[in-house]
Scaffold this motif. Structure first.
Motif, PDB file in Angstrom:
ATOM      1  N   VAL A   1       0.822  -1.209   0.000  1.00  0.00           N
ATOM      2  CA  VAL A   1       0.000   0.000   0.000  1.00  0.00           C
ATOM      3  C   VAL A   1       0.855   1.256   0.000  1.00  0.00           C
ATOM      4  CG1 VAL A   1      -1.874   1.212   1.229  1.00  0.00           C
ATOM      5  CG2 VAL A   1      -1.816  -1.270   1.183  1.00  0.00           C
ATOM      6  N   GLY A   2       2.114   1.128   0.416  1.00  0.00           N
ATOM      7  CA  GLY A   2       3.002   2.281   0.459  1.00  0.00           C
ATOM      8  C   GLY A   2       2.864   3.111   1.709  1.00  0.00           C
ATOM      9  N   LEU A   3       2.413   2.530   2.788  1.00  0.00           N
ATOM     10  CA  LEU A   3       2.234   3.243   4.055  1.00  0.00           C
ATOM     11  C   LEU A   3       3.496   3.060   4.896  1.00  0.00           C
ATOM     12  CD1 LEU A   3       0.044   4.838   5.648  1.00  0.00           C
ATOM     13  CD2 LEU A   3      -0.541   2.681   6.746  1.00  0.00           C
ATOM     14  N   ASP A   4       4.213   4.149   5.144  1.00  0.00           N
ATOM     15  CA  ASP A   4       5.468   4.087   5.890  1.00  0.00           C
ATOM     16  C   ASP A   4       5.177   4.141   7.389  1.00  0.00           C
ATOM     17  OD1 ASP A   4       8.043   4.091   6.716  1.00  0.00           O
ATOM     18  OD2 ASP A   4       8.522   6.126   6.026  1.00  0.00           O
ATOM     19  N   LEU A   5       5.425   3.024   8.071  1.00  0.00           N
ATOM     20  CA  LEU A   5       5.175   2.921   9.513  1.00  0.00           C
ATOM     21  C   LEU A   5       6.448   2.643  10.294  1.00  0.00           C
ATOM     22  CD1 LEU A   5       1.954   0.711   9.280  1.00  0.00           C
ATOM     23  CD2 LEU A   5       2.033   3.158   9.812  1.00  0.00           C
ATOM     24  N   THR A   6       7.607   2.949   9.706  1.00  0.00           N
ATOM     25  CA  THR A   6       8.882   2.594  10.332  1.00  0.00           C
ATOM     26  C   THR A   6       9.262   3.519  11.481  1.00  0.00           C
ATOM     27  OG1 THR A   6      10.046   3.905   8.658  1.00  0.00           O
ATOM     28  CG2 THR A   6       9.745   1.549   8.221  1.00  0.00           C
ATOM     29  N   GLN A   7       8.647   4.686  11.579  1.00  0.00           N
ATOM     30  CA  GLN A   7       9.028   5.643  12.616  1.00  0.00           C
ATOM     31  C   GLN A   7       7.918   5.890  13.635  1.00  0.00           C
ATOM     32  OE1 GLN A   7      12.159   6.744  12.679  1.00  0.00           O
ATOM     33  NE2 GLN A   7      12.546   5.539  10.807  1.00  0.00           N
ATOM     34  N   VAL A   8       6.930   4.994  13.690  1.00  0.00           N
ATOM     35  CA  VAL A   8       5.798   5.208  14.603  1.00  0.00           C
ATOM     36  C   VAL A   8       5.544   3.949  15.426  1.00  0.00           C
ATOM     37  CG1 VAL A   8       4.680   6.929  13.129  1.00  0.00           C
ATOM     38  CG2 VAL A   8       4.160   4.507  12.815  1.00  0.00           C
ATOM     39  N   ASP A   9       4.932   4.143  16.588  1.00  0.00           N
ATOM     40  CA  ASP A   9       4.464   3.032  17.411  1.00  0.00           C
ATOM     41  C   ASP A   9       3.044   2.668  16.974  1.00  0.00           C
ATOM     42  OD1 ASP A   9       6.816   3.180  18.877  1.00  0.00           O
ATOM     43  OD2 ASP A   9       5.951   4.559  20.360  1.00  0.00           O
ATOM     44  N   VAL A  10       2.758   1.374  16.947  1.00  0.00           N
ATOM     45  CA  VAL A  10       1.439   0.893  16.537  1.00  0.00           C
ATOM     46  C   VAL A  10       0.864   0.047  17.667  1.00  0.00           C
ATOM     47  CG1 VAL A  10       0.112  -0.417  14.855  1.00  0.00           C
ATOM     48  CG2 VAL A  10       2.097   0.913  14.114  1.00  0.00           C
ATOM     49  N   TYR A  11      -0.352   0.394  18.087  1.00  0.00           N
ATOM     50  CA  TYR A  11      -1.058  -0.344  19.126  1.00  0.00           C
ATOM     51  C   TYR A  11      -2.386  -0.831  18.540  1.00  0.00           C
ATOM     52  CZ  TYR A  11       2.210   2.302  22.021  1.00  0.00           C
ATOM     53  OH  TYR A  11       3.336   2.870  22.550  1.00  0.00           O
TER      54      TYR A  11
END
Length: 514
Positions: free
Chosen positions: A392-402
């Motif tokens: 999808v191209g969603l960059d989540l490398t610099q965020v926390d995911v809960y």
């Protein structure tokens, strides 16, 4: 003679110096330690092997794990069965006497008597057990301490007495006074409900012969013991195995329904040897978050019916109350219009339950962003994040995911992939999914959205509760009248159908590139 203890070496030396008699004495000590054979040196100096009561010499030495019950021919530090260290205990395996072999008959001549369940009076318990308890059956109820096992069994006993039956409760963990206090709170004070603090299985069986109850409850299997069993305190591997086998035999011979309460270990497995689950007829587990009111009764083994049913209860002051409409319970406090929230029509057995999946994306303050989940599989969450980034191209490398499943329920089915992924995108873009939208589908590594089982029933339940749109795989069946389907082939299509795609690279408030 390295197998002799150091403390015995002086005695060995003295005996050996006395000639042939000393030699036989040393040999007898070796046999006693190595082969569990009882020996005696005769006055004439000859060696005599004392056989066991079965008429043959005792068998070999075996090492049994106190955690899982696995048997090993020799001692090892780590049990190959469960991986625990220093749990093997030495035990002498005694050969049994061969009994008379019974005759064999054609299967067509076997009695065709059916096992008819007797309703317990608790609707959700009857649903999970396929109609109720069968006479002569043994049901094991497992669960963590404090989850409500004793409450459920006391309600079961009170309902049986209220319907004209007799019940004997062996409450080895509590005193009769404590049981009475709980019965007063639950409204279960009846003369036909007998309570005993007896911890011996032999004593419990004597009370059964004396009072002839219809139902026997043992709470719990880890606190009773069998006097005729091998040495070991209550709760040990040998005692739990022996007590369970004795209770099963007595239940079959007397035709009395028996309910056994068991505890769970830290890893979530049933405490005691694995044979405990094999000898009983039904294995159930009462689960749930102790900080939530919901309790789920799952059946993992049932010899008299299916194992795909689920009982739902709500813990209240008056005990465990059946939940007839769990979807309304889960969605009662839902805040429509907030980002990071998507509703999943999940399947629990034959029942459809609508569960809200929530996600939160926040800027990370550590070099390694957190990936935390509650009620959903953390490994599945990590997989979906990788698919979102790659497909999808969603960059989540610099965020926390809960991520969490609201209400304390555990969601592990593949159909949760699509709504969980959409919840993450919604949280990352700070854009809510429509309040009347549900989503269901499995997401593959290529980003494709696949169909899951039971979609028709899922959609009918969602429509009953007011949902009018559904994001579904292309091959999904038609939704009920009054509900429209948004069919998608890939996860990127689903993001666009939910209105979460901008069509250009935009930096959201969480720092995520969309």
């Amino acid at each position: 003679m390295t197998f002799l203890a150091c403390s015995d070496r002086r005695a060995v030396s003295r005996r050996a110096s006395r000639g042939l008699t000393g030699f036989f004495w040393v040999l007898s000590q070796a046999l006693s330690r190595v082969a569990c054979v009882s020996t005696r040196v005769n006055p004439t100096g000859s060696l005599k092997v004392v056989r066991s009561p079965s008429g043959r010499a005792a068998g070999r030495t075996s090492f049994i794990c106190s955690g899982c019950g696995a048997s090993q021919p020799k001692w090892v530090g780590c049990c190959p069965g469960c991986g625990e260290w220093n749990t093997l205990e030495e035990s002498c395996v005694v050969a049994s006497v061969p009994s008379d072999i019974g005759g064999a008959i054609p299967i067509t001549e076997v009695s065709s008597a059916s096992f008819q369940p007797v309703a317990t009076g608790i609707s959700e318990l009857d649903r999970a057990l396929g109609g109720g308890l069968v006479a002569g059956s043994v049901t094991l109820i497992g669960g963590e301490p404090g989850i409500g096992k004793s409450t459920l069994t006391l309600q079961l006993a009170a309902e049986r007495v209220r319907n004209g039956g007799g019940v004997l409760m062996a409450c080895a963990e509590e005193s009769p006074t404590q049981v009475r206090g709980r019965a007063e709170r639950l409204g279960g004070l009846h003369d036909g409900l007998l309570v005993t603090a007896e911890t011996s299985v032999e004593g419990i069986m004597e009370l059964v012969d004396r009072h002839q109850p219809d139902l026997v409850v043992v709470d719990s299997i880890q606190t009773v013991h069998l006097e005729a069993a091998a040495s070991g305190p209550p709760g040990s591997t040998n005692q739990v195995r022996a007590c369970a086998q004795r209770l099963v035999v007595e239940a079959k011979e007397r035709g009395i329904a028996t309910v056994i309460v068991g505890h769970l270990t830290k890893d979530g497995s049933l405490a005691g040897p694995k044979v405990l689950e094999h000898v009983v007829d039904t294995v159930t587990e009462l689960a749930g978050d102790r900080h939530h009111a919901l309790r789920l009764l799952r059946v993992s083994k049932h010899r008299f019916g299916p194992t795909d049913e689920l009982g739902l209860f709500e813990m209240a002051t008056g005990g465990l109350l059946p939940v007839e409409d769990p979807s309304r319970l889960f969605l009662a406090d839902r805040s429509a219009g907030s980002s990071g929230s998507v509703v999943l029509p999940a399947m629990e057995g034959h029942r459809t339950v609508l569960v809200e999946l929530q996600a939160l994306v926040a800027r990370s303050t550590t070099p390694h962003p957190r990936r935390s989940s509650q009620g959903v599989d953390q490994r599945r969450l990590a997989l979906l994040l990788a698919v979102l980034e790659r497909r999808v191209g969603l960059d989540l490398t610099q965020v926390d995911v809960y991520a969490t499943a609201v209400g304390g329920v555990q969601v592990n089915e593949p159909g949760s992939d699509l709504p969980l992924a959409l919840a993450v995108v919604s949280a990352a873009t700070d854009r809510p999914v429509g309040a009347e939208v549900v989503a269901c589908g499995e997401v593959g590594l290529g980003g494709e959205v696949r169909q899951v089982a039971g979609l028709e029933r899922r959609l009918h339940e969602a429509h009953r509760l007011g949902f009018r749109q559904a994001i579904l795989p292309e091959s999904a069946p038609e939704p009920p009248e009054g509900m429209s389907a948004m069919r998608v082939a890939t996860l990127a299509d689903a993001v666009a159908a939910a209105g979460l795609s901008t069509g250009s690279d935009v930096i959201s408030s969480t720092g995520v590139t969309v």
